[in-house]
Design a protein around this motif. Sequence first.
Motif, short mmCIF file in Angstrom:
data_model
loop_
_atom_site.label_atom_id
_atom_site.label_comp_id
_atom_site.label_asym_id
_atom_site.label_seq_id
_atom_site.Cartn_x
_atom_site.Cartn_y
_atom_site.Cartn_z
N CYS A 157 -14.27 6.79 0.96
CA CYS A 157 -14.34 5.57 1.77
C CYS A 157 -13.49 5.65 3.03
O CYS A 157 -13.37 4.67 3.76
N GLY A 158 -12.89 6.81 3.27
CA GLY A 158 -11.98 6.92 4.42
C GLY A 158 -12.68 7.37 5.67
O GLY A 158 -13.88 7.18 5.85
N SER A 159 -11.93 8.01 6.54
CA SER A 159 -12.47 8.46 7.82
C SER A 159 -12.68 9.97 7.77
O SER A 159 -12.46 10.62 6.74
N GLY A 160 -13.11 10.53 8.90
CA GLY A 160 -13.32 11.97 8.98
C GLY A 160 -14.71 12.35 8.49
O GLY A 160 -15.45 11.52 7.95
N PRO A 161 -15.08 13.63 8.66
CA PRO A 161 -16.44 14.07 8.34
C PRO A 161 -16.82 13.88 6.87
O PRO A 161 -17.99 13.71 6.53
N TYR A 162 -15.83 13.93 5.98
CA TYR A 162 -16.13 13.79 4.54
C TYR A 162 -15.64 12.45 3.98
O TYR A 162 -15.69 12.23 2.76
N THR B 17 -2.77 -7.36 -10.93
CA THR B 17 -3.96 -7.73 -10.14
C THR B 17 -3.95 -6.96 -8.83
O THR B 17 -2.98 -7.00 -8.08
N LEU B 18 -5.04 -6.25 -8.61
CA LEU B 18 -5.21 -5.49 -7.37
C LEU B 18 -6.34 -6.10 -6.56
O LEU B 18 -7.33 -6.58 -7.12
N ILE B 19 -6.17 -6.09 -5.28
CA ILE B 19 -7.18 -6.61 -4.35
C ILE B 19 -7.61 -5.47 -3.44
O ILE B 19 -6.76 -4.77 -2.88
N VAL B 20 -8.92 -5.27 -3.31
CA VAL B 20 -9.42 -4.30 -2.33
C VAL B 20 -9.98 -5.08 -1.16
O VAL B 20 -10.92 -5.87 -1.31
N GLN B 21 -9.39 -4.86 -0.02
CA GLN B 21 -9.85 -5.53 1.19
C GLN B 21 -10.36 -4.47 2.16
O GLN B 21 -9.94 -3.30 2.07
N GLY C 162 -9.53 3.43 13.66
CA GLY C 162 -10.08 2.07 13.65
C GLY C 162 -9.75 1.34 12.36
O GLY C 162 -8.58 1.31 11.95
N TYR C 163 -10.76 0.82 11.69
CA TYR C 163 -10.54 -0.03 10.52
C TYR C 163 -10.82 0.73 9.22
O TYR C 163 -11.72 1.56 9.16
N GLN C 164 -10.07 0.42 8.20
CA GLN C 164 -10.17 1.11 6.91
C GLN C 164 -9.99 0.11 5.77
O GLN C 164 -9.41 -0.97 5.95
N PRO C 165 -10.47 0.48 4.57
CA PRO C 165 -10.22 -0.36 3.39
C PRO C 165 -8.87 -0.03 2.76
O PRO C 165 -8.33 1.05 2.98
N ALA C 166 -8.37 -0.95 1.96
CA ALA C 166 -7.07 -0.71 1.31
C ALA C 166 -6.94 -1.52 0.02
O ALA C 166 -7.51 -2.61 -0.11
N PHE C 167 -6.20 -0.95 -0.91
CA PHE C 167 -5.77 -1.66 -2.12
C PHE C 167 -4.49 -2.43 -1.82
O PHE C 167 -3.61 -1.93 -1.11
N PHE C 168 -4.38 -3.61 -2.40
CA PHE C 168 -3.14 -4.37 -2.36
C PHE C 168 -2.78 -4.80 -3.78
O PHE C 168 -3.65 -4.90 -4.65
N VAL C 169 -1.51 -5.05 -4.00
CA VAL C 169 -1.06 -5.63 -5.26
C VAL C 169 -0.83 -7.12 -5.03
O VAL C 169 -0.11 -7.49 -4.09
N LEU C 170 -1.48 -7.95 -5.84
CA LEU C 170 -1.28 -9.39 -5.72
C LEU C 170 -0.06 -9.79 -6.55
O LEU C 170 -0.07 -9.64 -7.77
N GLN C 171 0.97 -10.23 -5.87
CA GLN C 171 2.20 -10.62 -6.56
C GLN C 171 2.69 -11.95 -6.03
O GLN C 171 2.95 -12.08 -4.83
N ASN C 172 2.82 -12.91 -6.93
CA ASN C 172 3.31 -14.24 -6.54
C ASN C 172 2.52 -14.81 -5.36
O ASN C 172 3.09 -15.39 -4.45
N GLY D 229 -0.64 3.57 0.00
CA GLY D 229 -0.71 2.15 0.30
C GLY D 229 -2.10 1.72 0.74
O GLY D 229 -2.35 0.53 0.93
N TRP D 230 -3.00 2.68 0.92
CA TRP D 230 -4.37 2.36 1.31
C TRP D 230 -5.31 2.73 0.15
O TRP D 230 -5.65 1.86 -0.63
N MET D 231 -5.64 4.01 0.02
CA MET D 231 -6.53 4.42 -1.06
C MET D 231 -5.86 5.43 -1.99
O MET D 231 -6.51 6.10 -2.79
#
Length: 217
Positions: A193-198, A49-53, A63-73, A208-210
């Motif tokens: 979905c990250g930062s920078g011009p592209y 199970t992966l969570i995208v926050q 600043g702020y960015q999105p990231a994948f997490f692994v849901l474990q226990n 650990g993020w994207m």
Amino acid sequence: MKLSNEKLTYAILIVIILVGGTSVGLLAGNVIEHGESPTSSTQSVYSLTLIVQHHIFFNSSVGYQPAFFVLQNGTLENSSMIYVPAHTLIDLTIVCYDNGLSPLESAQYANVSGTVGGIQYVFNSTIPVNMGLNKTISTYFQVVKSENASNIAHTFTVPQLKLNIPLEPISTTFAQFYANTTGSFMWQCFAECGSGPYGTAGAMATPGWMTGTLVVY
Ligand SMILES: [Cu+2]
């Protein structure tokens, strides 16, 4: 004993229910969506199970960015290393809490690939509350072979395994796949979905993020 037509009908129904067992709920969903059942079997299944926050503090300049997490226990773990067993059916559930859209690096990433049946099940436009997704729930879902390229928040992609799971904003996506080669493979989101011009810097370039490593053991 000779059964009346009515009794015979009931008898057949009862047999169907007994044989159908727990898949009845899912079949009810399939009738609505003309879908196919996920592979049901008695073989061992590994659940991932992966969570995208989104809106997670990255650093003071980005600043702020999105990231994948692994849901474990019940805990969100860093996704820089994701482990799955080889030659095992993987039940993959991805809950995307990100409501933002990101352009794909290439249109091909709108297509589902590398999954059982080349499909994924999408519970969209819902608050993704189905943690530990119960496959027998009879709820509204779509069977998807490709997404609308303009309605994607992220992708979970492992190019070397030809695995591509496009994710709609605010959605729960379920797919099954096998990893039949042991080794370490890069996983990457291919929506910018990250930062920078592209949109390819920041989270997109940080394990650990994207992006990260899928370890097949
Ligand atoms: Cu992304």
